[in-house]
Write a protein that holds these residues in place. Structure first.
Motif, mmCIF file in Angstrom:
data_model
loop_
_atom_site.group_PDB
_atom_site.id
_atom_site.type_symbol
_atom_site.label_atom_id
_atom_site.label_comp_id
_atom_site.label_asym_id
_atom_site.label_seq_id
_atom_site.Cartn_x
_atom_site.Cartn_y
_atom_site.Cartn_z
ATOM 1 N N VAL A 10 -5.314 10.090 3.113
ATOM 2 C CA VAL A 10 -4.909 10.218 1.700
ATOM 3 C C VAL A 10 -3.460 9.431 1.682
ATOM 4 C CG1 VAL A 10 -4.445 10.879 -0.616
ATOM 5 C CG2 VAL A 10 -6.268 11.766 0.736
ATOM 6 N N LEU A 11 -2.692 9.912 2.675
ATOM 7 C CA LEU A 11 -1.331 9.249 2.663
ATOM 8 C C LEU A 11 -1.253 7.667 3.312
ATOM 9 C CD1 LEU A 11 0.707 12.206 3.975
ATOM 10 C CD2 LEU A 11 0.963 11.031 1.761
ATOM 11 N N MET A 12 -2.251 7.458 4.207
ATOM 12 C CA MET A 12 -2.405 6.379 4.681
ATOM 13 C C MET A 12 -3.228 5.340 3.717
ATOM 14 S SD MET A 12 -3.950 7.153 8.542
ATOM 15 C CE MET A 12 -4.297 5.582 8.774
ATOM 16 N N LEU A 13 -4.042 5.848 2.988
ATOM 17 C CA LEU A 13 -4.745 4.975 2.000
ATOM 18 C C LEU A 13 -3.242 4.479 0.692
ATOM 19 C CD1 LEU A 13 -6.780 3.568 0.497
ATOM 20 C CD2 LEU A 13 -7.330 5.695 -0.710
ATOM 21 N N GLY A 14 -2.541 5.465 0.536
ATOM 22 C CA GLY A 14 -1.335 5.241 -0.536
ATOM 23 C C GLY A 14 -0.445 4.040 0.128
ATOM 24 N N VAL A 15 -0.144 4.282 1.382
ATOM 25 C CA VAL A 15 0.589 3.313 1.971
ATOM 26 C C VAL A 15 -0.117 1.905 1.870
ATOM 27 C CG1 VAL A 15 1.756 2.644 4.340
ATOM 28 C CG2 VAL A 15 1.948 5.183 3.459
ATOM 29 N N VAL A 16 -1.279 1.925 2.456
ATOM 30 C CA VAL A 16 -1.873 0.348 2.533
ATOM 31 C C VAL A 16 -1.895 -0.188 0.829
ATOM 32 C CG1 VAL A 16 -4.006 -0.603 2.818
ATOM 33 C CG2 VAL A 16 -3.155 0.766 4.521
ATOM 34 N N ALA A 18 0.217 0.405 -1.390
ATOM 35 C CA ALA A 18 1.750 0.225 -1.974
ATOM 36 C C ALA A 18 1.976 -1.143 -1.135
ATOM 37 C CB ALA A 18 2.737 1.434 -1.467
ATOM 38 N N LEU A 19 1.697 -1.223 0.112
ATOM 39 C CA LEU A 19 1.924 -2.611 0.629
ATOM 40 C C LEU A 19 1.498 -3.601 0.253
ATOM 41 C CD1 LEU A 19 2.200 -1.314 4.627
ATOM 42 C CD2 LEU A 19 4.336 -2.004 3.175
ATOM 43 N N GLY A 20 0.331 -3.534 -0.342
ATOM 44 C CA GLY A 20 -0.405 -4.493 -1.017
ATOM 45 C C GLY A 20 0.053 -5.051 -2.306
ATOM 46 N N GLU A 23 3.596 -6.679 -1.267
ATOM 47 C CA GLU A 23 3.246 -8.164 -1.097
ATOM 48 C C GLU A 23 3.085 -8.834 -1.949
ATOM 49 O OE1 GLU A 23 0.160 -10.590 1.923
ATOM 50 O OE2 GLU A 23 -0.292 -8.691 1.115
ATOM 51 N N GLU A 24 2.268 -8.640 -3.345
ATOM 52 C CA GLU A 24 1.913 -9.380 -4.399
ATOM 53 C C GLU A 24 3.289 -9.724 -5.263
ATOM 54 O OE1 GLU A 24 -0.864 -7.477 -6.822
ATOM 55 O OE2 GLU A 24 -2.258 -7.911 -5.244
ATOM 56 N N TRP A 25 4.165 -8.791 -5.094
ATOM 57 C CA TRP A 25 5.430 -8.806 -5.804
ATOM 58 C C TRP A 25 6.532 -9.607 -4.973
ATOM 59 C CZ3 TRP A 25 10.117 -6.589 -4.216
ATOM 60 C CH2 TRP A 25 11.159 -6.867 -5.457
ATOM 61 N N LEU A 26 6.417 -9.639 -3.913
ATOM 62 C CA LEU A 26 7.297 -10.277 -2.792
ATOM 63 C C LEU A 26 7.044 -11.745 -2.762
ATOM 64 C CD1 LEU A 26 9.869 -9.788 -0.941
ATOM 65 C CD2 LEU A 26 8.191 -9.413 0.958
#
Length: 53
Positions: A10-16, A18-20, A23-26
């Protein structure tokens, strides 16, 4: 141990996810890389005749 086996994915899914979002924002939108689209021009007739369908 069972709790850790549930929490880690669940934490790994949240990290992925969040990184997506990060990336869209950056990264800027890639539309500025494409040349502007020119409207299609109508074919011209040379003798004044009209085109019929």
């Amino acid at each position: 141990m069972a709790v850790v086996a549930v929490i880690i994915p669940v934490l790994m899914l949240g990290v992925v996810l969040a990184l997506g979002r990060y990336e869209e924002w950056l990264l800027p939108n890639e539309d500025w890389l494409l040349p502007p689209v020119q409207p299609a021009q109508q074919p011209a007739t040379t003798d004044g005749a009209t085109l019929s369908h």
